[in-house]
Design an enzyme around this catalytic site. Structure first.
Site, PDB file in Angstrom:
ATOM      1  N   LEU A 589       0.816  -1.208   0.000  1.00  0.00           N
ATOM      2  CA  LEU A 589       0.000   0.000   0.000  1.00  0.00           C
ATOM      3  C   LEU A 589       0.849   1.257   0.000  1.00  0.00           C
ATOM      4  O   LEU A 589       0.460   2.275  -0.563  1.00  0.00           O
ATOM      5  CB  LEU A 589      -0.933   0.007   1.223  1.00  0.00           C
ATOM      6  CG  LEU A 589      -1.990  -1.097   1.282  1.00  0.00           C
ATOM      7  CD1 LEU A 589      -2.768  -1.011   2.572  1.00  0.00           C
ATOM      8  CD2 LEU A 589      -2.939  -0.998   0.090  1.00  0.00           C
ATOM      9  N   LYS A 628       1.752  -2.861   8.997  1.00  0.00           N
ATOM     10  CA  LYS A 628       2.886  -1.941   8.994  1.00  0.00           C
ATOM     11  C   LYS A 628       4.116  -2.727   9.432  1.00  0.00           C
ATOM     12  O   LYS A 628       4.121  -3.318  10.511  1.00  0.00           O
ATOM     13  CB  LYS A 628       2.647  -0.769   9.950  1.00  0.00           C
ATOM     14  CG  LYS A 628       1.495   0.119   9.548  1.00  0.00           C
ATOM     15  CD  LYS A 628       1.392   1.304  10.515  1.00  0.00           C
ATOM     16  CE  LYS A 628       0.213   2.187  10.178  1.00  0.00           C
ATOM     17  NZ  LYS A 628       0.115   3.338  11.116  1.00  0.00           N
ATOM     18  N   ASP A 732      -3.662  14.564   9.805  1.00  0.00           N
ATOM     19  CA  ASP A 732      -3.758  14.291   8.363  1.00  0.00           C
ATOM     20  C   ASP A 732      -5.147  13.766   8.020  1.00  0.00           C
ATOM     21  O   ASP A 732      -5.296  12.797   7.277  1.00  0.00           O
ATOM     22  CB  ASP A 732      -2.685  13.285   7.938  1.00  0.00           C
ATOM     23  CG  ASP A 732      -2.559  13.175   6.417  1.00  0.00           C
ATOM     24  OD1 ASP A 732      -2.976  14.122   5.722  1.00  0.00           O
ATOM     25  OD2 ASP A 732      -2.071  12.154   5.927  1.00  0.00           O
TER      26      ASP A 732
END
Length: 877
Positions: A589, A628, A732
């Site tokens: 990703l 991750k 964000d």
């Protein structure tokens, strides 16, 4: 003369080494900077499927470029793009022909050819030798492929590849940055094998070299010395996975070359340049007989058909026997003008290894005072030692040549006059620049339009044409709005954070109070209290804090109270340890400096988590998760930050926030496993849909209703209300960071920053920090201050995205620099700031809520609790 050289060096900035991780900017297929005449093809099916329609995310003509007829496996049809200049190409994006659901042609795979001169074409190969790149699986989704290794080219050809006979269509975007280095080829001896007792064999060859290999020499190409990948201190450790030992270095043994004692390399450039320096990244692991070069001698050739100039440049390095770190060695080249260089690097030990070579030069070609005689090429037969420079000897002939003396004197006088004129122009330019800096920046009232128009209560079924989502100002027909032309006088100093703090006047008491009031401030951000002024020039650009916006795996880092991020070890992690062999890789990703984000299938995860699992109902066998992963070569600081991020994520437990499910931390690489939604991110979901209407379309485009959009808005406000209750600041918030399942349930995520697909949504400060400036509040950009109130600002922009169906980037008609200057207008608060326009799909009351989110003063912005309460009544039970 010394003054002249000093002025030139200060007046011209040297070009630095390219970093492939940051060189990922769209080159202009989508936004039209690449012109139609620069896009050609081997054939086309119809006029309406010509190469000029091969633009990513655009659907002019019949929606794409389509070569003529059915494509056979043996066919070689191609789409060719002229980039206009040498370019460092890092990423390729492709789509098929969707044409609003009337097309279904796409390329499942393709090859990439490239050329630097449009004559000699080269085939791209991966680091493992593969030539075919995976393409698309449907006609509408874009597929982004990183080029490992990147290529340096001006002309690019995409050649679709197919196994069965089928129709193929393509839309394309290319990503990279200008190759200002200008180097078009280097030649050198082939690399060699290092075989030492007690150590594994290391192959120090240039495996990505795209030139010829003749007589154990590399000729006429570029390779690993220009790929931007710098070797590590230990040459046996590589930055790439699944490659051989020594991969990052090109190395030679002292006693194995035909001319012992040195390595000779030739460098050819695109044009004549004044060279200021050469940077050579060299290994220095002296414990294994590897050292930086002891000295280097370079000769210069002003033109390709000329001889090598007599006077070389020689530089002796200072050898270091205490620090084994690899390092850059900068060789001054004294601003010598040349089109080609020949450099001899002399050994200091048994081995010499290079991983990168770059050149700093100036575009202005100035005459170089040279000696009058010319020696033969330094590569003459049997020559192994450095040739001594020769000078014209007046006593060699019986008397001086009186006929040439006046000519020489005239030439010298002319050169001196030119130098004086150049010095005068430089001093005058510096004076004019200082005057302009002191002058106030004036913006004509008629050049600024604040778009505050309220929208109608009636839902508009079709939105007006909008420019494509891009980080660049659109150049097509949609960018002709006169209100957005020349809105700001652009200042290149906005690229430099150190200068930005002096751009605006000192903060007033109201600005100070608004910047300091409300919300949580990150611990390291400059603090202030009411009725207390800032010390020093204001506003403060907290660059060190902004750099930490991006985490070690590329995702954004939540700003949290200091008590939650104290140092910790693996024993402090409460999440369960999941068997890593049950994670099946699907796709990458995104990535960051020290890690990556992968989409994986987790086999047996529902049973592993047991009852009360946050996972959606499924088959009970495997579910999609985001993983991750920290790279094994990550620094100790990065590992600690990764563990802190795990602790932060473990505190989150809300139905509208992505949750940490489990971890893999008992062995390297460290991993955290979080939820992932099958419908992907909200930006991609909405951009492929239209609003429901009473009209019927022949092509059944997926649609959403106004109630769907409101339901999404409520969920995002609910999730942000939860984060605010913990004093967490997201920093964000955007539709790219909201994931969606099949039931339109939204969960706020954090890894949109790491995805190449959304690289144009981020602005880079000198290649170091990425900032989502189009979503950021003015105090975040100018003061580096991130609070819950700045998240509220971003929430207003996210609402705007939702009600434009993500068809347009915020402030799409402003460049990044103009967006930054617009924040200065918010700070000045003189009524000149530009707001986002009202989306035609939104009710007036909702747009008024957006405008409150964008209030200049922080106390005037609503809280997330207030936003949730305001939006909740619009959604049914």
């Amino acid at each position: 003369m010394h003054l002249f050289l000093l002025l030139i060096l200060h007046a011209t900035a040297a070009v630095g080494q390219i970093d492939p991780a940051h060189c990922r900017y769209a080159l202009g297929m989508e936004d039209g900077r690449i012109r139609d005449e620069d896009i050609t093809a081997s054939s086309q099916w119809y006029e309406t499927t010509g190469p000029q329609y091969a633009r990513l995310n655009r659907e002019e003509g019949e929606g794409a470029w389509c070569p003529q007829g059915q494509l056979e496996p043996s066919d070689t049809q191609y789409l060719q793009v002229d980039l206009g200049r040498l370019t460092f190409l890092t990423v390729v994006g492709t789509q098929g022909r969707y044409a609003r659901n009337s097309g279904n042609e796409f390329a499942r795979a393709y090859r990439l050819n490239y050329s630097r001169d449009s004559v000699l074409w080269k085939s791209w190969k991966s680091r493992l030798g593969k030539e075919v790149i995976q393409g698309n699986k449907n006609a509408y989704e874009s597929v982004i492929n990183d080029l490992h290794p990147p290529v340096i080219a001006r002309h690019v050809r995409l050649i679709p590849v197919t196994k069965p006979s089928t129709a193929v269509c393509m839309r394309v975007e290319l990503y990279g940055c200008p190759w200002d280095d200008g180097l078009i080829s280097y030649s050198a001896p082939e690399g060699q094998l290092l075989m030492a007792p007690g150590y594994p064999v290391a192959s120090l060859n240039d495996s990505t070299y795209d030139g010829a290999h003749e007589r154990r020499r590399l000729l006429g190409g570029l390779g690993q010395l220009t790929d931007g990948v710098v070797g590590l201190d230990d040459f046996l450790v590589t930055r790439q996975l699944q490659v051989w030992l020594g991969y990052d270095y090109l190395g030679w043994r002292n006693d194995s070359l035909g001319a012992p004692g040195h390595v000779e390399m030739d460098f050819l450039f695109d044009k004549q340049r004044n060279f200021t320096s050469m940077k050579v990244h060299s290994n220095n692991m002296f414990s294994r007989g590897v050292k930086i070069f002891s000295s280097v001698t370079c000769w210069f050739k002003p033109r390709l058909i000329a001889s090598w100039e007599a006077e070389p440049v020689t530089f002796k390095t200072v050898l270091d026997d205490r620090n084994p770190s690899a390092r850059y060695v900068t060789v001054p080249l004294r601003r010598r003008a040349a089109r080609a260089l020949r450099c001899r690097f002399f050994f200091a030990d048994v081995w010499m290894m290079f991983s990168e070579i770059s050149f700093q030069s100036e575009d202005t070609i100035l005459p170089t005072l040279m000696t009058l005689s010319v020696t033969p090429s330094p590569a003459s037969e049997g020559s192994t030692a450095t040739p001594a420079p020769t000078t014209a000897d007046p006593s060699a002939s019986g008397r001086p040549d009186d006929g040439n003396t006046p000519i020489l004197i005239g030439c010298l006088v002319t050169i001196i006059l030119l130098l004086v004129i150049i010095i005068f122009l430089i001093l005058w330019c510096q004076y004019v620049c200082k005057v302009l800096e002191k002058a106030p920046r004036r913006i004509l009232d008629e050049e600024v339009t604040v778009r505050l128009s309220s929208c109608s209560d009636t839902i508009v079924l079709q939105t007006p044409p909008v420019p494509p989502r891009s980080g660049h100002t659109a150049t097509g027909p949609t960018s002709t709005d006169p209100h957005y032309e020349r809105v700001f006088l652009l200042d290149p100093q906005y690229q430099n954070p150190a200068v930005l703090r002096n751009k605006l006047p000192e903060l007033s008491q109201s600005a100070e109070a608004s910047a300091c009031g409300g919300g949580y401030a990150e611990p390291d951000v400059t603090q202030c209290t009411p009725h207390q002024g800032f010390h020093g020039p204001a506003p403060h650009y907290a660059e060190t804090d902004i750099v930490r916006l991006q985490g070690v795996t590329g995702s954004n880092m939540y700003a949290v109270p200091a008590l939650t991020v104290d140092s910790l070890t693996r024993k402090d992690i409460s999440a369960a340890e999941f068997p890593r062999q049950q994670l099946v890789f699907r796709e990458k990703l995104g990535e960051g400096q020290f890690g990556e984000v992968h989409l994986c299938e987790a086999e047996g995860l529902p049973e592993f988590l047991g009852e009360g699992s946050p996972l959606p109902d499924g088959d009970g066998c495997s579910v999609l998760v985001a993983v991750k992963q920290l790279r094994p070569d990550a620094t100790s600081q990065a590992r600690n930050d990764f563990l802190k991020e795990i602790k932060i994520m473990s505190r989150l437990n809300d139905p509208n926030i992505i949750r940490l499910l489990c971890v893999c931390v008992t062995s390297d690489p460290l991993c955290m496993v979080t939820e992932y939604m099958e419908n992907g991110d909200l930006n991609m979901f909405l951009s492929q849909r239209e609003m429901e209407s009473t009209l019927t379309h022949a092509n059944s485009i997926p649609s959403v209703s106004l109630s769907d959009l409101l339901h999404m808005s409520v969920q995002i406000s609910s999730g942000m209300k939860y984060l605010a209750s913990l004093n967490f600041v997201h920093r964000d918030l955007a539709t790219r960071n909201c994931l969606l399942d099949r039931r339109l349930t939204i969960k706020i995520a954090d890894f949109g920053m790491s995805r190449n697909l959304y690289s144009s949504d981020y602005y880079r400060i000198q290649g170091r920090a990425v900032l989502p400036i189009r979503w950021m509040a003015w105090e975040s950009i100018l003061l580096g201050k991130f609070t819950t109130a700045s998240d509220v600002w971003a929430f207003g922009v996210t609402l705007w995205e939702i009600f434009t169906l993500c068809k347009e980037q915020p402030y799409s008609l402003l460049s990044d620099e103009q967006v930054i200057e617009n924040t200065g207008e918010f700070f000045r608060n003189q009524g000149r700031q530009i707001f986002l326009y009202a989306p035609p799909l939104c009710p007036p009351s909702l747009f008024e809520l957006m405008m409150r989110c964008w209030s200049r003063d922080i106390p005037d912005r609503p809280t997330f609790e207030g936003l949730y309460q305001a939006l909740r009544p619009h959604v049914g039970p």
